[in-house]
Design a protein around this motif. Sequence first.
Motif, short mmCIF file in Angstrom:
data_model
loop_
_atom_site.label_atom_id
_atom_site.label_comp_id
_atom_site.label_asym_id
_atom_site.label_seq_id
_atom_site.Cartn_x
_atom_site.Cartn_y
_atom_site.Cartn_z
N TRP A 14 -2.77 108.29 101.96
CA TRP A 14 -2.10 107.02 101.06
C TRP A 14 -0.91 106.56 101.48
O TRP A 14 -0.58 105.46 101.43
CB TRP A 14 -2.15 107.45 99.64
N TYR A 15 0.13 107.51 101.99
CA TYR A 15 1.42 107.22 102.24
C TYR A 15 1.48 106.27 103.59
O TYR A 15 2.41 105.71 103.95
CB TYR A 15 2.38 108.48 102.21
N VAL A 16 0.30 106.25 104.21
CA VAL A 16 0.33 105.35 105.36
C VAL A 16 -0.70 103.94 105.08
O VAL A 16 -0.22 103.02 105.22
CB VAL A 16 -0.57 106.08 106.55
N ALA A 17 -1.92 104.33 104.28
CA ALA A 17 -2.65 103.05 103.76
C ALA A 17 -1.88 102.20 102.87
O ALA A 17 -1.99 101.08 102.97
CB ALA A 17 -4.03 103.58 103.12
N VAL A 18 -1.40 102.60 101.96
CA VAL A 18 -0.50 101.94 100.80
C VAL A 18 0.67 101.06 101.34
O VAL A 18 0.60 99.70 101.35
CB VAL A 18 0.08 102.58 99.68
N PRO A 19 1.33 101.54 102.27
CA PRO A 19 2.33 100.52 102.74
C PRO A 19 1.73 99.43 103.68
O PRO A 19 2.30 98.35 103.65
CB PRO A 19 3.55 101.58 103.58
N ALA A 20 0.89 100.02 104.43
CA ALA A 20 0.21 98.90 105.46
C ALA A 20 -0.47 97.85 104.61
O ALA A 20 -0.48 96.66 104.92
CB ALA A 20 -0.76 99.61 106.25
N PHE A 21 -1.08 98.14 103.72
CA PHE A 21 -1.87 97.36 102.75
C PHE A 21 -0.94 96.27 101.87
O PHE A 21 -1.14 95.17 101.86
CB PHE A 21 -2.93 97.91 101.86
N LEU A 22 0.03 96.91 101.72
CA LEU A 22 1.36 96.06 101.04
C LEU A 22 1.81 95.23 102.03
O LEU A 22 2.03 93.70 101.72
CB LEU A 22 2.34 96.63 100.34
N LEU A 23 2.22 95.32 103.03
CA LEU A 23 2.47 94.70 104.23
C LEU A 23 1.47 93.34 104.56
O LEU A 23 1.72 92.26 104.78
CB LEU A 23 2.50 95.33 105.54
N ALA A 24 0.14 93.96 104.45
CA ALA A 24 -1.03 92.53 104.56
C ALA A 24 -0.92 91.91 103.32
O ALA A 24 -1.13 90.56 103.42
CB ALA A 24 -2.43 93.54 104.58
N ALA A 197 -5.91 94.40 106.23
CA ALA A 197 -6.64 95.53 105.51
C ALA A 197 -7.24 96.26 106.60
O ALA A 197 -7.44 97.43 106.60
CB ALA A 197 -7.76 94.85 104.54
N ILE A 198 -7.84 95.63 107.67
CA ILE A 198 -8.14 96.18 109.00
C ILE A 198 -7.24 97.17 109.56
O ILE A 198 -7.47 98.17 109.92
CB ILE A 198 -8.99 95.31 109.78
N GLY A 199 -5.90 96.57 109.52
CA GLY A 199 -4.93 97.43 110.23
C GLY A 199 -4.46 98.57 109.22
O GLY A 199 -4.20 99.78 109.91
N ALA A 200 -4.60 98.43 108.14
CA ALA A 200 -4.32 99.56 107.27
C ALA A 200 -5.22 100.59 107.34
O ALA A 200 -5.09 101.76 107.31
CB ALA A 200 -4.15 99.07 105.80
#
Length: 245
Positions: A14-24, A197-200
Amino acid sequence: MDFWGTILVLIRRWYVAVPAFLLAMGAAFFAYSTIPITYSTEAVLVLTAPTSGGVTPGDPDAPIPRVNPLLNFEHGLSVASSMLISVMSTPDMVAEMGVKVDGDPAYAVTNGTNNLESLATGPLVFVKGESTRPEAATAIALKVMDRVAKELELRQKQVHAPAETFITIRAAVPPTTPTPQYGRKLRSSAAALGLGAIGALCAAFAADNLAGPLRAYRARRPRRGRPGDTAEPQAGELATAERGT
Protein backbone atom coordinates in the motif's frame (compact mmCIF):
# COMPACT_ATOMS: atom_id res chain seq x y z
CA MET A 1 -2.91 -13.71 -11.01
CA ASP A 2 -6.57 -13.64 -9.98
CA PHE A 3 -8.53 -10.71 -8.59
CA TRP A 4 -8.00 -11.48 -4.92
CA GLY A 5 -4.30 -12.06 -5.48
CA THR A 6 -4.08 -8.58 -6.96
CA ILE A 7 -5.93 -7.13 -3.97
CA LEU A 8 -3.51 -8.82 -1.59
CA VAL A 9 -0.55 -7.37 -3.46
CA LEU A 10 -2.07 -3.90 -3.26
CA ILE A 11 -2.69 -4.34 0.46
CA ARG A 12 0.86 -5.54 1.11
CA ARG A 13 2.41 -2.76 -0.96
CA TRP A 14 0.00 0.00 0.00
CA TYR A 15 2.90 2.36 0.67
CA VAL A 16 3.70 2.17 -3.06
CA ALA A 17 0.22 1.90 -4.56
CA VAL A 18 -1.40 4.72 -2.57
CA PRO A 19 1.15 7.46 -3.42
CA ALA A 20 1.16 6.37 -7.07
CA PHE A 21 -2.64 6.52 -7.22
CA LEU A 22 -2.62 9.95 -5.57
CA LEU A 23 -0.20 11.12 -8.25
CA ALA A 24 -2.59 9.76 -10.87
CA MET A 25 -5.46 11.70 -9.36
CA GLY A 26 -3.30 14.83 -9.33
CA ALA A 27 -2.46 14.32 -13.00
CA ALA A 28 -6.14 13.88 -13.85
CA PHE A 29 -7.05 17.05 -11.98
CA PHE A 30 -4.24 18.92 -13.70
CA ALA A 31 -5.44 17.75 -17.12
CA TYR A 32 -9.03 18.74 -16.35
CA SER A 33 -8.08 22.19 -15.06
CA THR A 34 -5.62 23.12 -17.81
CA ILE A 35 -7.56 22.05 -20.91
CA PRO A 36 -9.90 24.91 -21.88
CA ILE A 37 -13.63 24.50 -22.45
CA THR A 38 -14.64 24.37 -26.11
CA TYR A 39 -17.79 26.15 -27.28
CA SER A 40 -19.72 24.79 -30.24
CA THR A 41 -22.39 26.26 -32.52
CA GLU A 42 -24.24 24.62 -35.39
CA ALA A 43 -26.14 25.83 -38.44
CA VAL A 44 -27.97 24.16 -41.31
CA LEU A 45 -28.02 25.41 -44.90
CA VAL A 46 -30.58 24.26 -47.46
CA LEU A 47 -30.17 24.31 -51.23
CA THR A 48 -33.27 25.08 -53.30
CA ALA A 49 -33.98 25.11 -56.99
CA PRO A 50 -35.60 28.15 -58.65
CA THR A 51 -39.39 28.24 -58.80
CA SER A 52 -39.29 27.93 -62.58
CA GLY A 53 -37.15 24.79 -62.46
CA GLY A 54 -33.65 24.17 -63.73
CA VAL A 55 -34.26 25.03 -67.39
CA THR A 56 -35.03 28.17 -69.39
CA PRO A 57 -38.03 28.16 -71.76
CA GLY A 58 -37.36 27.94 -75.48
CA ASP A 59 -40.33 30.18 -76.24
CA PRO A 60 -40.26 33.46 -74.28
CA ASP A 61 -44.02 33.83 -74.75
CA ALA A 62 -44.84 30.40 -73.32
CA PRO A 63 -45.94 30.37 -69.67
CA ILE A 64 -43.49 28.85 -67.20
CA PRO A 65 -44.88 26.58 -64.48
CA ARG A 66 -43.83 27.66 -61.02
CA VAL A 67 -43.31 25.16 -58.23
CA ASN A 68 -42.58 25.41 -54.54
CA PRO A 69 -38.78 25.13 -54.10
CA LEU A 70 -39.29 23.04 -50.97
CA LEU A 71 -41.22 20.53 -53.07
CA ASN A 72 -38.63 20.43 -55.81
CA PHE A 73 -35.75 18.57 -54.16
CA GLU A 74 -34.04 16.78 -57.02
CA HIS A 75 -30.96 14.59 -57.02
CA GLY A 76 -28.97 17.47 -58.48
CA LEU A 77 -29.33 19.42 -55.24
CA SER A 78 -27.82 16.53 -53.32
CA VAL A 79 -24.89 16.45 -55.73
CA ALA A 80 -24.41 20.19 -55.31
CA SER A 81 -24.40 19.90 -51.52
CA SER A 82 -21.86 17.06 -51.70
CA MET A 83 -19.66 19.21 -53.90
CA LEU A 84 -19.79 22.08 -51.43
CA ILE A 85 -18.99 19.78 -48.51
CA SER A 86 -15.97 18.41 -50.34
CA VAL A 87 -14.71 21.86 -51.30
CA MET A 88 -15.01 23.28 -47.78
CA SER A 89 -13.22 20.28 -46.27
CA THR A 90 -9.99 20.48 -48.26
CA PRO A 91 -6.79 21.47 -46.39
CA ASP A 92 -6.28 24.47 -48.67
CA MET A 93 -9.74 25.78 -47.92
CA VAL A 94 -9.29 25.20 -44.19
CA ALA A 95 -6.10 27.24 -44.25
CA GLU A 96 -7.75 29.93 -46.36
CA MET A 97 -10.55 30.24 -43.82
CA GLY A 98 -7.98 31.21 -41.20
CA VAL A 99 -8.07 28.05 -39.09
CA LYS A 100 -4.90 27.91 -36.99
CA VAL A 101 -2.66 24.94 -36.40
CA ASP A 102 -3.99 24.48 -32.85
CA GLY A 103 -7.53 24.33 -34.19
CA ASP A 104 -8.90 27.43 -32.47
CA PRO A 105 -11.21 28.36 -34.04
CA ALA A 106 -12.18 25.32 -36.08
CA TYR A 107 -15.10 24.35 -38.27
CA ALA A 108 -16.64 21.32 -39.93
CA VAL A 109 -18.92 21.11 -42.96
CA THR A 110 -20.79 17.81 -43.22
CA ASN A 111 -24.03 16.25 -44.39
CA GLY A 112 -25.09 15.64 -40.80
CA THR A 113 -23.18 12.37 -40.43
CA ASN A 114 -19.56 11.26 -40.32
CA ASN A 115 -20.02 8.78 -43.15
CA LEU A 116 -18.00 10.16 -46.05
CA GLU A 117 -19.36 7.49 -48.39
CA SER A 118 -22.88 8.89 -48.25
CA LEU A 119 -22.40 12.58 -48.97
CA ALA A 120 -25.26 12.82 -51.44
CA THR A 121 -28.02 12.30 -48.89
CA GLY A 122 -30.00 15.51 -49.41
CA PRO A 123 -29.84 19.25 -50.15
CA LEU A 124 -28.65 20.08 -46.64
CA VAL A 125 -25.26 21.35 -45.55
CA PHE A 126 -24.42 21.26 -41.84
CA VAL A 127 -21.92 23.80 -40.52
CA LYS A 128 -20.29 23.51 -37.10
CA GLY A 129 -18.00 26.08 -35.50
CA GLU A 130 -15.82 25.46 -32.44
CA SER A 131 -13.60 27.69 -30.35
CA THR A 132 -12.56 28.35 -26.77
CA ARG A 133 -14.45 31.66 -27.05
CA PRO A 134 -18.21 31.69 -27.78
CA GLU A 135 -18.03 34.74 -30.05
CA ALA A 136 -15.23 33.16 -32.09
CA ALA A 137 -17.27 29.99 -32.62
CA THR A 138 -20.20 32.03 -33.97
CA ALA A 139 -17.90 34.15 -36.13
CA ILE A 140 -16.25 31.16 -37.83
CA ALA A 141 -19.65 29.56 -38.47
CA LEU A 142 -20.96 32.74 -40.14
CA LYS A 143 -17.77 33.05 -42.16
CA VAL A 144 -18.09 29.48 -43.41
CA MET A 145 -21.75 29.96 -44.31
CA ASP A 146 -20.89 33.03 -46.38
CA ARG A 147 -18.06 31.18 -48.12
CA VAL A 148 -20.32 28.23 -48.95
CA ALA A 149 -22.74 30.59 -50.71
CA LYS A 150 -19.90 32.16 -52.69
CA GLU A 151 -18.51 28.77 -53.68
CA LEU A 152 -21.95 27.68 -54.91
CA GLU A 153 -22.28 30.78 -57.08
CA LEU A 154 -18.75 30.35 -58.40
CA ARG A 155 -19.28 26.73 -59.39
CA GLN A 156 -22.48 27.59 -61.26
CA LYS A 157 -20.76 30.39 -63.16
CA GLN A 158 -17.92 28.04 -64.10
CA VAL A 159 -20.33 25.71 -65.89
CA HIS A 160 -22.07 28.71 -67.57
CA ALA A 161 -25.44 27.95 -66.02
CA PRO A 162 -28.18 30.48 -66.88
CA ALA A 163 -28.68 32.95 -64.06
CA GLU A 164 -32.41 32.12 -63.99
CA THR A 165 -31.59 28.53 -63.06
CA PHE A 166 -29.09 29.23 -60.28
CA ILE A 167 -29.43 27.14 -57.15
CA THR A 168 -29.93 29.27 -54.08
CA ILE A 169 -28.77 28.52 -50.56
CA ARG A 170 -30.28 29.82 -47.36
CA ALA A 171 -29.91 29.27 -43.63
CA ALA A 172 -32.60 26.80 -42.62
CA VAL A 173 -31.23 26.95 -39.06
CA PRO A 174 -29.09 29.98 -38.14
CA PRO A 175 -26.07 29.50 -35.87
CA THR A 176 -27.26 28.34 -32.50
CA THR A 177 -26.15 29.81 -29.20
CA PRO A 178 -22.64 28.46 -28.45
CA THR A 179 -22.77 25.75 -25.83
CA PRO A 180 -19.82 24.51 -23.74
CA GLN A 181 -18.42 21.12 -24.60
CA TYR A 182 -16.75 19.20 -21.74
CA GLY A 183 -15.96 16.05 -23.69
CA ARG A 184 -12.32 16.92 -24.35
CA LYS A 185 -11.67 17.79 -20.70
CA LEU A 186 -13.35 14.63 -19.45
CA ARG A 187 -11.56 12.38 -21.95
CA SER A 188 -8.16 13.84 -21.06
CA SER A 189 -8.69 13.54 -17.32
CA ALA A 190 -10.05 10.00 -17.67
CA ALA A 191 -7.05 9.01 -19.77
CA ALA A 192 -4.65 10.49 -17.21
CA LEU A 193 -6.43 8.73 -14.34
CA GLY A 194 -6.52 5.41 -16.19
CA LEU A 195 -2.84 5.51 -17.09
CA GLY A 196 -1.98 6.56 -13.54
CA ALA A 197 -3.99 3.67 -12.09
CA ILE A 198 -2.18 1.23 -14.36
CA GLY A 199 1.12 2.77 -13.32
CA ALA A 200 0.21 2.41 -9.64
CA LEU A 201 -0.68 -1.26 -10.17
CA CYS A 202 2.60 -1.90 -12.00
CA ALA A 203 4.56 -0.14 -9.27
CA ALA A 204 2.90 -2.27 -6.58
CA PHE A 205 3.69 -5.51 -8.42
CA ALA A 206 7.26 -4.38 -9.09
CA ALA A 207 7.76 -3.58 -5.42
CA ASP A 208 6.28 -6.95 -4.45
CA ASN A 209 8.55 -8.84 -6.85
CA LEU A 210 11.66 -7.00 -5.69
CA ALA A 211 10.90 -7.36 -1.99
CA GLY A 212 12.10 -10.98 -1.75
CA PRO A 213 15.48 -10.55 -3.50
CA LEU A 214 16.08 -7.33 -1.59
CA ARG A 215 15.52 -9.05 1.78
CA ALA A 216 17.85 -11.87 0.78
CA TYR A 217 20.54 -9.39 -0.23
CA ARG A 218 20.26 -7.51 3.04
CA ALA A 219 20.42 -10.78 4.98
CA ARG A 220 23.67 -11.85 3.27
CA ARG A 221 25.41 -8.51 3.44
CA PRO A 222 26.14 -8.26 7.26
CA ARG A 223 27.69 -11.77 7.37
CA ARG A 224 30.71 -10.61 5.40
CA GLY A 225 31.93 -8.35 8.19
CA ARG A 226 31.16 -10.45 11.28
CA PRO A 227 34.03 -11.14 13.77
CA GLY A 228 35.40 -14.64 13.56
CA ASP A 229 34.55 -15.11 9.90
CA THR A 230 37.40 -16.84 8.11
CA ALA A 231 38.46 -15.71 4.69
CA GLU A 232 41.09 -16.97 2.34
CA PRO A 233 44.36 -14.96 2.43
CA GLN A 234 44.86 -12.57 -0.42
CA ALA A 235 47.91 -12.53 -2.71
CA GLY A 236 49.41 -9.49 -0.93
CA GLU A 237 49.15 -11.12 2.46
CA LEU A 238 50.92 -14.27 1.20
CA ALA A 239 53.79 -12.20 -0.17
CA THR A 240 54.22 -10.36 3.15
CA ALA A 241 54.26 -13.62 5.05
CA GLU A 242 56.94 -15.09 2.79
CA ARG A 243 59.25 -12.05 3.24
CA GLY A 244 58.88 -12.24 6.98
CA THR A 245 60.05 -15.81 7.05
